[in-house]
Design a protein around this motif. Sequence first.
Motif, PDB file in Angstrom:
ATOM      1  N   LYS A 107       0.319  -0.880   0.050  1.00 44.35           N
ATOM      2  CA  LYS A 107      -0.621  -0.025   0.299  1.00 44.35           C
ATOM      3  C   LYS A 107       1.292   1.358   0.235  1.00 44.35           C
ATOM      4  O   LYS A 107       0.292   2.173  -0.686  1.00 44.35           O
TER       5      LYS A 107
ATOM      6  N   HIS B 158       2.461   2.440  -3.617  1.00 41.44           N
ATOM      7  CA  HIS B 158       1.092   2.200  -3.987  1.00 41.44           C
ATOM      8  C   HIS B 158       0.419   3.436  -4.011  1.00 41.44           C
ATOM      9  O   HIS B 158      -0.081   4.340  -5.142  1.00 41.44           O
TER      10      HIS B 158
ATOM     11  N   LYS C  33      -4.224   9.547 -10.819  1.00 44.11           N
ATOM     12  CA  LYS C  33      -4.838   9.804  -9.229  1.00 44.11           C
ATOM     13  C   LYS C  33      -5.628   8.344  -9.647  1.00 44.11           C
ATOM     14  O   LYS C  33      -6.497   7.990  -9.869  1.00 44.11           O
ATOM     15  N   GLU C  34      -6.362   7.741  -7.884  1.00 42.78           N
ATOM     16  CA  GLU C  34      -7.297   6.522  -7.733  1.00 42.78           C
ATOM     17  C   GLU C  34      -8.448   7.603  -7.763  1.00 42.78           C
ATOM     18  O   GLU C  34      -8.509   8.358  -7.630  1.00 42.78           O
ATOM     19  N   GLN C  35      -9.209   6.594  -8.876  1.00 36.61           N
ATOM     20  CA  GLN C  35     -10.865   6.537  -9.082  1.00 36.61           C
ATOM     21  C   GLN C  35     -11.113   5.481  -8.469  1.00 36.61           C
ATOM     22  O   GLN C  35     -12.116   5.893  -8.872  1.00 36.61           O
ATOM     23  N   THR C  36     -10.966   4.819  -7.787  1.00 39.02           N
ATOM     24  CA  THR C  36     -11.391   3.600  -7.763  1.00 39.02           C
ATOM     25  C   THR C  36     -12.273   3.747  -6.043  1.00 39.02           C
ATOM     26  O   THR C  36     -12.920   3.292  -5.572  1.00 39.02           O
TER      27      THR C  36
ATOM     28  N   ASP D 189      -7.955   2.498  -1.380  1.00 37.63           N
ATOM     29  CA  ASP D 189      -6.492   3.593  -1.778  1.00 37.63           C
ATOM     30  C   ASP D 189      -5.529   2.961  -2.293  1.00 37.63           C
ATOM     31  O   ASP D 189      -5.056   2.617  -2.879  1.00 37.63           O
TER      32      ASP D 189
END
Length: 97
Positions: free
Chosen positions: A23, A26, A91-94, A97
């Motif tokens: 984590k 990422h 950018k994480e869009q799900t 984390d």
Amino acid sequence: MAYLPESLTLSAQDITALISDYKEYHASPELSLAEFETTRKIRQRAQTMKLDDGVEREIVEVSETGTVVVLRNGESPTIAYRADINALPLKEQTGLD
């Protein structure tokens, strides 16, 4: 599909540490040839991981951002794993984390 030999077991503490590392990597992506912090963390983990009796560790710095960790356990077969550690800062869009 199993990725680890049956004789290799990980404690709950090891599994927790690996998930935490995953984590963290990422959450802080580094571009190719600029993975200085990721490389530092990998080398530190390789240096501090607990090994069974008789297992020898050699950490080879290939470049500023390349590392080979050799674990020797007598005359047993050689197994190699390779991993890319570079990433793009997206950018994480799900919602994960």
